[in-house]
Motif scaffolding. Sequence first.
Motif, PDB file in Angstrom:
ATOM      1  N   ARG A  85       0.838  -1.215   0.000  1.00 43.49           N
ATOM      2  CA  ARG A  85       0.000   0.000   0.000  1.00 43.49           C
ATOM      3  C   ARG A  85       0.863   1.252   0.000  1.00 43.49           C
ATOM      4  NH1 ARG A  85      -3.580  -3.001   3.438  1.00 43.49           N
ATOM      5  NH2 ARG A  85      -2.512  -2.162   5.272  1.00 43.49           N
ATOM      6  N   ASP A  86       1.959   1.225   0.757  1.00 42.30           N
ATOM      7  CA  ASP A  86       2.866   2.379   0.764  1.00 42.30           C
ATOM      8  C   ASP A  86       3.471   2.590  -0.624  1.00 42.30           C
ATOM      9  OD1 ASP A  86       2.308   2.752   3.409  1.00 42.30           O
ATOM     10  OD2 ASP A  86       4.107   1.734   4.151  1.00 42.30           O
ATOM     11  N   ILE A  87       3.884   1.475  -1.248  1.00 46.02           N
ATOM     12  CA  ILE A  87       4.463   1.610  -2.594  1.00 46.02           C
ATOM     13  C   ILE A  87       3.411   2.141  -3.580  1.00 46.02           C
ATOM     14  CG2 ILE A  87       5.485   0.317  -4.505  1.00 46.02           C
ATOM     15  CD1 ILE A  87       6.716  -1.571  -2.436  1.00 46.02           C
ATOM     16  N   ALA A  88       2.193   1.613  -3.461  1.00 47.47           N
ATOM     17  CA  ALA A  88       1.114   2.101  -4.338  1.00 47.47           C
ATOM     18  C   ALA A  88       0.843   3.584  -4.089  1.00 47.47           C
ATOM     19  CB  ALA A  88      -0.149   1.264  -4.115  1.00 47.47           C
ATOM     20  N   GLY A  89       0.927   4.025  -2.821  1.00 49.77           N
ATOM     21  CA  GLY A  89       0.743   5.444  -2.509  1.00 49.77           C
ATOM     22  C   GLY A  89       1.812   6.305  -3.155  1.00 49.77           C
ATOM     23  N   ILE A  90       3.063   5.820  -3.155  1.00 49.04           N
ATOM     24  CA  ILE A  90       4.147   6.577  -3.793  1.00 49.04           C
ATOM     25  C   ILE A  90       3.911   6.677  -5.301  1.00 49.04           C
ATOM     26  CG2 ILE A  90       6.620   6.529  -4.296  1.00 49.04           C
ATOM     27  CD1 ILE A  90       6.999   5.235  -1.518  1.00 49.04           C
ATOM     28  N   ILE A  91       3.477   5.560  -5.900  1.00 50.63           N
ATOM     29  CA  ILE A  91       3.184   5.593  -7.340  1.00 50.63           C
ATOM     30  C   ILE A  91       2.060   6.588  -7.634  1.00 50.63           C
ATOM     31  CG2 ILE A  91       2.345   4.199  -9.273  1.00 50.63           C
ATOM     32  CD1 ILE A  91       3.804   1.815  -8.040  1.00 50.63           C
ATOM     33  N   ASP A  92       1.042   6.651  -6.777  1.00 53.12           N
ATOM     34  CA  ASP A  92      -0.037   7.626  -6.971  1.00 53.12           C
ATOM     35  C   ASP A  92       0.487   9.059  -6.858  1.00 53.12           C
ATOM     36  OD1 ASP A  92      -1.824   5.583  -7.365  1.00 53.12           O
ATOM     37  OD2 ASP A  92      -2.612   5.593  -5.304  1.00 53.12           O
ATOM     38  N   ASN A 102       9.094  17.972  -8.022  1.00 53.69           N
ATOM     39  CA  ASN A 102       8.364  17.384  -6.888  1.00 53.69           C
ATOM     40  C   ASN A 102       8.964  16.052  -6.408  1.00 53.69           C
ATOM     41  OD1 ASN A 102       6.420  19.489  -6.915  1.00 53.69           O
ATOM     42  ND2 ASN A 102       5.284  18.440  -8.556  1.00 53.69           N
ATOM     43  N   TYR A 103       9.938  15.536  -7.177  1.00 55.60           N
ATOM     44  CA  TYR A 103      10.472  14.224  -6.808  1.00 55.60           C
ATOM     45  C   TYR A 103      11.184  14.241  -5.456  1.00 55.60           C
ATOM     46  CZ  TYR A 103       9.519  12.725 -11.618  1.00 55.60           C
ATOM     47  OH  TYR A 103       8.909  12.390 -12.786  1.00 55.60           O
ATOM     48  N   ALA A 104      11.869  15.324  -5.172  1.00 52.10           N
ATOM     49  CA  ALA A 104      12.610  15.392  -3.899  1.00 52.10           C
ATOM     50  C   ALA A 104      11.666  15.329  -2.716  1.00 52.10           C
ATOM     51  CB  ALA A 104      13.447  16.677  -3.865  1.00 52.10           C
ATOM     52  N   GLN A 105      10.507  16.019  -2.811  1.00 49.37           N
ATOM     53  CA  GLN A 105       9.550  15.977  -1.714  1.00 49.37           C
ATOM     54  C   GLN A 105       8.939  14.580  -1.565  1.00 49.37           C
ATOM     55  OE1 GLN A 105       8.996  18.362   0.467  1.00 49.37           O
ATOM     56  NE2 GLN A 105      10.502  19.684  -0.580  1.00 49.37           N
ATOM     57  N   ILE A 106       8.661  13.933  -2.705  1.00 51.34           N
ATOM     58  CA  ILE A 106       8.085  12.572  -2.636  1.00 51.34           C
ATOM     59  C   ILE A 106       9.087  11.597  -2.000  1.00 51.34           C
ATOM     60  CG2 ILE A 106       7.248  10.653  -4.036  1.00 51.34           C
ATOM     61  CD1 ILE A 106       6.159  12.713  -6.017  1.00 51.34           C
ATOM     62  N   ILE A 107      10.365  11.744  -2.385  1.00 52.20           N
ATOM     63  CA  ILE A 107      11.396  10.874  -1.793  1.00 52.20           C
ATOM     64  C   ILE A 107      11.503  11.120  -0.297  1.00 52.20           C
ATOM     65  CG2 ILE A 107      13.873  10.405  -1.763  1.00 52.20           C
ATOM     66  CD1 ILE A 107      13.883  10.954  -4.787  1.00 52.20           C
ATOM     67  N   ARG A 108      11.428  12.422   0.109  1.00 49.56           N
ATOM     68  CA  ARG A 108      11.500  12.752   1.537  1.00 49.56           C
ATOM     69  C   ARG A 108      10.312  12.157   2.294  1.00 49.56           C
ATOM     70  NH1 ARG A 108       9.093  16.103   4.736  1.00 49.56           N
ATOM     71  NH2 ARG A 108       7.971  17.080   3.003  1.00 49.56           N
ATOM     72  N   ILE A 109       9.106  12.285   1.735  1.00 48.90           N
ATOM     73  CA  ILE A 109       7.912  11.744   2.406  1.00 48.90           C
ATOM     74  C   ILE A 109       8.022  10.216   2.538  1.00 48.90           C
ATOM     75  CG2 ILE A 109       5.435  11.390   2.147  1.00 48.90           C
ATOM     76  CD1 ILE A 109       5.324  14.160   0.802  1.00 48.90           C
ATOM     77  N   ALA A 110       8.501   9.576   1.497  1.00 45.05           N
ATOM     78  CA  ALA A 110       8.628   8.116   1.546  1.00 45.05           C
ATOM     79  C   ALA A 110       9.625   7.674   2.600  1.00 45.05           C
ATOM     80  CB  ALA A 110       9.049   7.593   0.177  1.00 45.05           C
ATOM     81  N   GLN A 111      10.712   8.439   2.753  1.00 47.12           N
ATOM     82  CA  GLN A 111      11.735   8.033   3.700  1.00 47.12           C
ATOM     83  C   GLN A 111      11.350   8.358   5.131  1.00 47.12           C
ATOM     84  OE1 GLN A 111      15.616   9.348   2.567  1.00 47.12           O
ATOM     85  NE2 GLN A 111      16.637   8.449   4.338  1.00 47.12           N
ATOM     86  N   GLU A 112      10.719   9.539   5.335  1.00 45.28           N
ATOM     87  CA  GLU A 112      10.420   9.948   6.704  1.00 45.28           C
ATOM     88  C   GLU A 112       9.115   9.349   7.219  1.00 45.28           C
ATOM     89  OE1 GLU A 112      10.453  14.147   6.806  1.00 45.28           O
ATOM     90  OE2 GLU A 112      12.624  14.341   6.414  1.00 45.28           O
ATOM     91  N   ARG A 113       8.104   9.246   6.371  1.00 47.52           N
ATOM     92  CA  ARG A 113       6.781   8.810   6.820  1.00 47.52           C
ATOM     93  C   ARG A 113       6.548   7.311   6.612  1.00 47.52           C
ATOM     94  NH1 ARG A 113       5.629  12.753  10.218  1.00 47.52           N
ATOM     95  NH2 ARG A 113       5.715  14.812   9.233  1.00 47.52           N
ATOM     96  N   ILE A 146       1.726  -7.172  -4.761  1.00 47.64           N
ATOM     97  CA  ILE A 146       2.093  -6.196  -5.800  1.00 47.64           C
ATOM     98  C   ILE A 146       1.244  -6.422  -7.049  1.00 47.64           C
ATOM     99  CG2 ILE A 146       3.958  -5.494  -7.354  1.00 47.64           C
ATOM    100  CD1 ILE A 146       5.911  -6.005  -5.077  1.00 47.64           C
ATOM    101  N   ARG A 147       1.032  -7.668  -7.408  1.00 47.18           N
ATOM    102  CA  ARG A 147       0.182  -7.928  -8.576  1.00 47.18           C
ATOM    103  C   ARG A 147      -1.249  -7.445  -8.324  1.00 47.18           C
ATOM    104  NH1 ARG A 147       2.631 -13.126  -8.156  1.00 47.18           N
ATOM    105  NH2 ARG A 147       4.366 -13.367  -9.630  1.00 47.18           N
ATOM    106  N   ARG A 148      -1.734  -7.656  -7.098  1.00 44.46           N
ATOM    107  CA  ARG A 148      -3.133  -7.319  -6.822  1.00 44.46           C
ATOM    108  C   ARG A 148      -3.338  -5.820  -6.686  1.00 44.46           C
ATOM    109  NH1 ARG A 148      -6.324  -6.490  -2.404  1.00 44.46           N
ATOM    110  NH2 ARG A 148      -4.539  -6.725  -0.995  1.00 44.46           N
ATOM    111  N   GLN A 149      -2.428  -5.101  -5.991  1.00 48.50           N
ATOM    112  CA  GLN A 149      -2.645  -3.678  -5.710  1.00 48.50           C
ATOM    113  C   GLN A 149      -2.057  -2.754  -6.784  1.00 48.50           C
ATOM    114  OE1 GLN A 149      -1.911  -2.325  -1.685  1.00 48.50           O
ATOM    115  NE2 GLN A 149      -2.036  -4.413  -0.857  1.00 48.50           N
ATOM    116  N   ILE A 150      -0.945  -3.120  -7.384  1.00 48.53           N
ATOM    117  CA  ILE A 150      -0.272  -2.214  -8.330  1.00 48.53           C
ATOM    118  C   ILE A 150      -0.503  -2.648  -9.770  1.00 48.53           C
ATOM    119  CG2 ILE A 150       1.977  -1.284  -9.016  1.00 48.53           C
ATOM    120  CD1 ILE A 150       2.874  -1.591  -6.107  1.00 48.53           C
ATOM    121  N   ILE A 178      12.598   0.641  -4.907  1.00 52.26           N
ATOM    122  CA  ILE A 178      12.278   0.795  -3.487  1.00 52.26           C
ATOM    123  C   ILE A 178      13.104  -0.206  -2.684  1.00 52.26           C
ATOM    124  CG2 ILE A 178      10.463   0.799  -1.751  1.00 52.26           C
ATOM    125  CD1 ILE A 178       9.376   0.626  -5.298  1.00 52.26           C
ATOM    126  N   PHE A 179      13.730   0.292  -1.595  1.00 50.11           N
ATOM    127  CA  PHE A 179      14.419  -0.565  -0.631  1.00 50.11           C
ATOM    128  C   PHE A 179      13.602  -0.583   0.659  1.00 50.11           C
ATOM    129  CE2 PHE A 179      17.842   0.801  -3.450  1.00 50.11           C
ATOM    130  CZ  PHE A 179      18.459  -0.412  -3.728  1.00 50.11           C
TER     131      PHE A 179
END
Length: 470
Positions: A85-92, A102-113, A146-150, A178-179
């Motif tokens: 779900r987190d990965i799907a949220g990043i893709i959205d 906007n990529y830097a902010q998305i990367i920051r949100i993914a790492q911090e949140r 991943i197949r089901r959600q993404i 994604i790591f």
Amino acid sequence: MATTDMEGPGGGGIGTRAWRALTAVPRSWNRFWRRVALYMPKRLYARSLLIVITPMILLQSVVAFVFMERHWQTVTVRLSQAVTRDIAGIIDLLDTFPQPENYAQIIRIAQERMLLKIDLLPPEPLPPPGPKPFFSILDQALSTEIRRQINKPFWLDTVGNSNVVEVRVQLDDKVLRIFVRRSQAYASNTHIFLLWMVGTSLVLLTIAIPFLRNQIRPILQLTEAAESFGKGRPMPANFRPRGAEEVRRAGFAFIQMRERIERQIDQRTAMLTGVSHDLRTILTRFKLQLALSGNKIDREALSQDIDDMQSMLEAYLAFARGEAAEDPGRFDLTSYLDKLGEEAKLRKRKLKVTLVGEPEVHVRPNAFARLLQNVVGNAFRYAKEVEVKAVHDRGMLVVMVDDNGPGIPEEKREEVFKPFYRLDEARNLDSTGTGLGLAVARDIARSHGGDIKLSDSPLGGLRAMIRVPA
């Protein structure tokens, strides 16, 4: 009128087949357990440990299966769902804000949140699929989510780094890498549960093994005491009933039985000693009266009868008294076989002796010498050629006495061990025989915990095989 085919054992058709099937079940079950018994340990200590260990292993196997199959897999699936779900949220977010600034902010949100480390790679092909791990619960759960959600092309590596899972998702104009920490998608505390299971098992075994050994030791001591008594040896000095109540009762019952048998033997010996004394007194009077009589012919005949009577009396008393009062000691087979060689020369018999193993054996010396003398003496008496072979190996002495005499019919080989039995047809006993030689020999052998068996000899006569623990 309609009839039914469901009959009992005497009927036919379906009823007979059903009956045969029912009766075959117990036979198959018995055959199964007989086959299992072939591979089961034979000693009580090993069987007791097996009784303790087997339920423990079965219980822990069931618990581990339920835990891993239900709890572990369920937790892993739910964690994989959350990560996906987190990965799907990043893709959205990438689809909603496609601008590069906007990529830097998305990367920051993914790492911090979301605690995910992401990278945006050029639109290159995904790596080829790697080897599947042997224990693939995480791989299966994460791939399914991943197949089901993404529902986009992806590449997954759960093998490379043990602490990190790498996921790559093919987007329209880029590749999202994604790591994820393995603990975010995988129930990684299972080893603690397994360690607890193994640890508690070891603690239980550490307690159970000494306890079982202490419970079985009295049984082994009772067995040793019974074997010593059966071989005519003194009971171990440290033997006393102990252990569980049933084992104690068995030990006390053995001691009481041993005391009763020894008391009976002492009473019989005392009675026979008294009878011997009284009869010898009468025989002495007979000899005195014969010495004073004047008829030489009658005196010689009566004197011969008295000598025969005294010889028979001594034989009867020796058989009844046995050698039970003698203490065990060392018996030198080499020395005894040398004496047999001298006796063979005196009797003008051909003797061949063979000794294999240690020459000293632990028996009651006088009784064992009498046993051998009775058996070998019979061979000297009725044969011209005698072979004696003694094999002492692994605590067992086997003495085979072969001769080329007339032998004994097979159907009468057990009869000759009965007291006072005379087999005149096969072995023409002389007038001094009492029919007690083989009876005394078997009695002595069995008092040592062994036996004597008769069979055909390669020399054409009789073979006597003596087996005693030594």
